[in-house]
Design an enzyme around this catalytic site. Structure first.
Site, PDB file in Angstrom:
ATOM      1  N   GLU A 121       0.801  -1.222   0.000  1.00  0.00           N
ATOM      2  CA  GLU A 121       0.000   0.000   0.000  1.00  0.00           C
ATOM      3  C   GLU A 121       0.842   1.284   0.000  1.00  0.00           C
ATOM      4  O   GLU A 121       0.595   2.199  -0.794  1.00  0.00           O
ATOM      5  CB  GLU A 121      -0.850  -0.076   1.282  1.00  0.00           C
ATOM      6  N   ASP A 135       0.453  -9.448   4.133  1.00  0.00           N
ATOM      7  CA  ASP A 135      -0.840  -9.157   4.774  1.00  0.00           C
ATOM      8  C   ASP A 135      -2.038  -9.382   3.849  1.00  0.00           C
ATOM      9  O   ASP A 135      -3.167  -9.457   4.317  1.00  0.00           O
ATOM     10  CB  ASP A 135      -0.879  -7.700   5.262  1.00  0.00           C
ATOM     11  N   MET A 184       1.205 -11.712  12.073  1.00  0.00           N
ATOM     12  CA  MET A 184       1.229 -10.357  11.526  1.00  0.00           C
ATOM     13  C   MET A 184      -0.126 -10.007  10.926  1.00  0.00           C
ATOM     14  O   MET A 184      -0.954 -10.883  10.662  1.00  0.00           O
ATOM     15  CB  MET A 184       2.358 -10.203  10.507  1.00  0.00           C
ATOM     16  N   GLY A 185      -0.301  -8.746  10.645  1.00  0.00           N
ATOM     17  CA  GLY A 185      -1.563  -8.252  10.098  1.00  0.00           C
ATOM     18  C   GLY A 185      -1.907  -6.981  10.835  1.00  0.00           C
ATOM     19  O   GLY A 185      -2.498  -7.007  11.910  1.00  0.00           O
ATOM     20  N   GLU A 243      -1.715  -9.152  15.075  1.00  0.00           N
ATOM     21  CA  GLU A 243      -1.030  -8.130  15.883  1.00  0.00           C
ATOM     22  C   GLU A 243      -1.862  -6.845  15.991  1.00  0.00           C
ATOM     23  O   GLU A 243      -1.712  -6.081  16.935  1.00  0.00           O
ATOM     24  CB  GLU A 243       0.329  -7.804  15.266  1.00  0.00           C
TER      25      GLU A 243
HETATM   26  O1  F6P Z   1       3.306  -4.748   6.134  1.00  0.00           O
HETATM   27  C1  F6P Z   1       3.686  -6.056   6.331  1.00  0.00           C
HETATM   28  C2  F6P Z   1       4.085  -6.279   7.757  1.00  0.00           C
HETATM   29  O2  F6P Z   1       4.627  -7.564   7.833  1.00  0.00           O
HETATM   30  C3  F6P Z   1       2.957  -6.080   8.775  1.00  0.00           C
HETATM   31  O3  F6P Z   1       2.153  -7.221   8.936  1.00  0.00           O
HETATM   32  C4  F6P Z   1       3.723  -5.741  10.031  1.00  0.00           C
HETATM   33  O4  F6P Z   1       2.959  -4.963  10.917  1.00  0.00           O
HETATM   34  C5  F6P Z   1       4.856  -4.952   9.497  1.00  0.00           C
HETATM   35  O5  F6P Z   1       5.076  -5.377   8.177  1.00  0.00           O
HETATM   36  C6  F6P Z   1       6.124  -5.088  10.300  1.00  0.00           C
HETATM   37  O6  F6P Z   1       7.055  -4.275   9.723  1.00  0.00           O
HETATM   38  P1  F6P Z   1       8.562  -4.138  10.203  1.00  0.00           P
HETATM   39  O7  F6P Z   1       9.273  -5.367   9.744  1.00  0.00           O
HETATM   40  O8  F6P Z   1       9.050  -2.938   9.470  1.00  0.00           O
HETATM   41  O9  F6P Z   1       8.534  -3.986  11.661  1.00  0.00           O
END
Ligand code: F6P
Length: 342
Positions: A103, A128, A170-171, A222
């Protein structure tokens, strides 16, 4: 024609498969040359780039991560960001960009095409699966596989000790990983960001599971939150797209379950294990097809479009359609899973 490629945002299994397909088809069939920009949009700001030829993409199909790096850099956060991108493109003699991202990354690409006339084609990426206008993003299937395997493993140890095990996946805004892995793994409760949950109801499900002589496993995104309460965040600082770091809701919920039911409850946070490692066969297939079709869109001068999966067809949609609204879990799908709760 020279085409630039970048992978932005969080990494995800299948990025290298896209890069390989773009380069293989672009060189072999369209006679293009390729430049890989380092670390997402940061490479365009800093001018860090490397050539991508057929030899450099050999053997990367099953590799996790991305050979050109990734970052959450937002070039539009810098006042001179667009000028720096233009300078880098001119210096590297790059005529068009293939932007592989979610996104945020594609939101930037959309702005660059629509407001600044910089030619970009998008490829949808995120574990996600929350991008609109495509049935699936690559990376999601691998993440669901990792999470499902974890849930399977948690069931047996939960039963041995008769304790509640909470699995945090994650999510950030969408519960796709939780829903799919929870269903596939036979979770006894699935909690997603789209549906604030009632802690007492969750505790009721736990009790009913124990009454049936089984120990429950809960899968929670999360980004899920209790109906009375807030998101649990790791720290309040934000990245350049304004996102806070999530994680912690699993621990919080385990504490509440233990306090309210008297059953021991523990948490496993899967975190980046869902993002790393080799892509599943489905993700390799999808990522490869996305790459092949993205390079065709560049050949056709079809800028401002993103490749997307509709059924089994790869089609082109406006990037704007993909980033306008997040694709969240609809009530009807969530409710379908409810029969297994408790
Ligand atoms: O956007 C994908 C994602 O895996 C989300 O599910 C998660 O909140 C985020 O990235 C974590 O990002 P980072 O690795 O930058 O902490």
């Amino acid at each position: 024609m020279r085409v630039g490629v970048l992978t932005g945002g969080g990494d995800c299994p299948g990025l290298n498969a896209v890069i390989r397909a773009i380069v293989r088809k672009g060189v072999q069939e369209h006679g293009f040359a390729f430049t890989g920009f380092r670390d997402g949009w940061r490479g365009l700001l800093d001018g860090t780039a490397r050539p991508l030829d057929i030899a450099s993409v050999h053997g990367i199909l099953p590799l996790g991560g991305t050979i050109i790096g990734a970052s959450r850099t937002n070039p539009l956060a810098a006042e001179d960001g667009v000028d720096r991108i233009r300078e880098t493109l001119a210096r590297e003699d790059v005529d068009a960009l293939v932007v592989i991202g979610g996104e945020d990354t594609l939101g930037v690409a959309n702005e660059l095409v629509e407001r600044h006339g910089i030619p970009c084609v998008g490829v949808p990426k995120t574990i996600d699966n929350d991008l609109s206008a495509t049935d699936f993003t690559f990376g999601f299937d691998t993440a669901v596989g990792v999470a499902t395997q974890a849930v399977d493993r948690l069931h047996t140890t939960a039963d041995s000790h008769m304790r509640v095990l909470v699995c945090e996946v994650m999510g950030r805004h969408s519960g796709w990983i939780a829903l799919h892995a929870g269903l596939a793994g036979g979770a006894d409760a699935i909690l997603v960001p789209e549906r604030p949950f009632d802690v007492d109801q969750v505790c009721g499900w736990m009790d009913s599971r124990f009454r049936a002589s089984h120990a429950p496993v809960v899968v929670i995104s999360e980004g899920a939150k209790p109906s009375e309460g807030d998101l649990v965040v790791k720290d309040a600082s934000t990245d350049s797209f304004g996102h806070v770091r999530l994680s912690g809701i699993g621990d919080w919920l385990a504490g509440e379950i233990e306090a309210r039911t008297g059953h021991e409850a523990r948490t496993t946070v899967l975190g980046h294990t869902q993002r790393g490692g080799t892509p599943s066969a489905f993700d390799r297939w999808l990522a490869t097809r996305f790459g092949l079709h993205a390079v065709d869109a560049v050949r056709d001068g079809d800028f401002g479009t993103m490749v997307a999966l509709h059924g089994t067809d790869i089609v082109r949609v406006p990037i704007a359609d993909a980033v306008a609204t997040l694709k969240t879990v609809p009530d009807v799908l969530y409710e379908e899973a409810g029969v297994f709760f408790g």
